[in-house]
Write a protein that holds these residues in place. Sequence first.
Motif, PDB file in Angstrom:
ATOM      1  N   UNK A 123     -55.020  66.209 -63.463  1.00 24.26           N
ATOM      2  CA  UNK A 123     -55.345  65.992 -62.409  1.00 24.26           C
ATOM      3  C   UNK A 123     -54.290  65.548 -61.624  1.00 24.26           C
ATOM      4  N   UNK A 124     -54.281  66.259 -60.369  1.00 20.24           N
ATOM      5  CA  UNK A 124     -52.975  65.967 -59.493  1.00 20.24           C
ATOM      6  C   UNK A 124     -53.062  64.473 -58.348  1.00 20.24           C
ATOM      7  N   UNK A 160     -51.206  62.474 -62.300  1.00 19.72           N
ATOM      8  CA  UNK A 160     -50.229  62.352 -62.469  1.00 19.72           C
ATOM      9  C   UNK A 160     -49.990  61.577 -61.201  1.00 19.72           C
ATOM     10  N   UNK A 161     -49.119  61.064 -60.857  1.00 25.22           N
ATOM     11  CA  UNK A 161     -48.021  61.210 -59.212  1.00 25.22           C
ATOM     12  C   UNK A 161     -47.225  61.340 -59.273  1.00 25.22           C
ATOM     13  N   UNK A 162     -46.278  61.469 -58.735  1.00 23.17           N
ATOM     14  CA  UNK A 162     -44.491  61.151 -58.382  1.00 23.17           C
ATOM     15  C   UNK A 162     -43.607  60.310 -59.688  1.00 23.17           C
ATOM     16  N   UNK A 189     -44.010  60.393 -65.107  1.00 21.21           N
ATOM     17  CA  UNK A 189     -45.254  60.811 -63.710  1.00 21.21           C
ATOM     18  C   UNK A 189     -44.325  62.659 -63.871  1.00 21.21           C
ATOM     19  N   UNK A 190     -44.713  62.875 -62.833  1.00 22.63           N
ATOM     20  CA  UNK A 190     -44.359  64.558 -62.424  1.00 22.63           C
ATOM     21  C   UNK A 190     -42.064  64.773 -62.759  1.00 22.63           C
ATOM     22  N   UNK A 191     -41.972  63.542 -62.093  1.00 15.26           N
ATOM     23  CA  UNK A 191     -40.612  63.766 -62.029  1.00 15.26           C
ATOM     24  C   UNK A 191     -40.164  63.342 -63.641  1.00 15.26           C
TER      25      UNK A 191
END
Length: 269
Positions: A123-124, A160-162, A189-191
């Motif tokens: 989930x974003x 996740x987020x940034x 997370x995303x990065x």
Amino acid sequence: GPLQVSGWERQLLKSAATMGAGASVPESEEAALSAGYTPEQIELYKNSQNLPAVAAVEPTEHGDEPDEPDMDDEPPELPPEFYEKQEQLKSVAGSLGADKFQLDDKTVSVKELVASPDKFHVVDARSNVEIQVSRIPNARTRDSFDMHPEDFKDKPVVVYCTVGYIGGGCVRELINKGHENVNTLGDGALLGYTLYQTALGVDKPLVKPDGTPTNEVHTFTSDLALLAGEGMETTYFEDPTAELNLANRNIRRALHGWSDFWDEEDGAA
């Protein structure tokens, strides 16, 4: 039986199988071993080229199947710069206040997600502006989860987020609402995900809204763009402070009454 290999070895193989013409490939198994390739990687590479496997895995003296590789063993091929940037991403999330969500036992590592993507719903938790740039493959939006939570009950959910702060707030909110199978994506997370994938040689680790693979990513701030991974094309908010303040207000509203920290009136973390 077939060799059991970890996710990073599988990704490394995929990268090797699509190397450009200028890449150097060992001419023989002996040369590959001398170059540092493991027997598992060599056999996987042969299989990818539709060549016969060299040998089956021998059972142990007790007749048991060999143990699967420990997924907690870090792949030696990753350069020191990867670990330095990964720690920087974790530090950013911590400085924002991610630790206050108390999610130590509700965290999935990037390596685990990459190794077993089908094991999770993803989930974003970012804004639509960010999601329109790219997302992790097969990720769905927070709105999708809120509208149809029953669709996410058959396996663990990874949010996740940034870098892990906004996503962590989302996970804490969902846990407080009774969703026990939700987890936050750790390691930046995303990065952290793009950093890890590009370190393995994956040049387009994310997808656009239409599913097209891409190396584009929204990094929230220009500083974080430096940590996205080699070859990633980055974009970010012109006024990230305003966006962060908005996120903080939303988190405090969602977590009001859960902790004294989140009951404070104001302040960007």
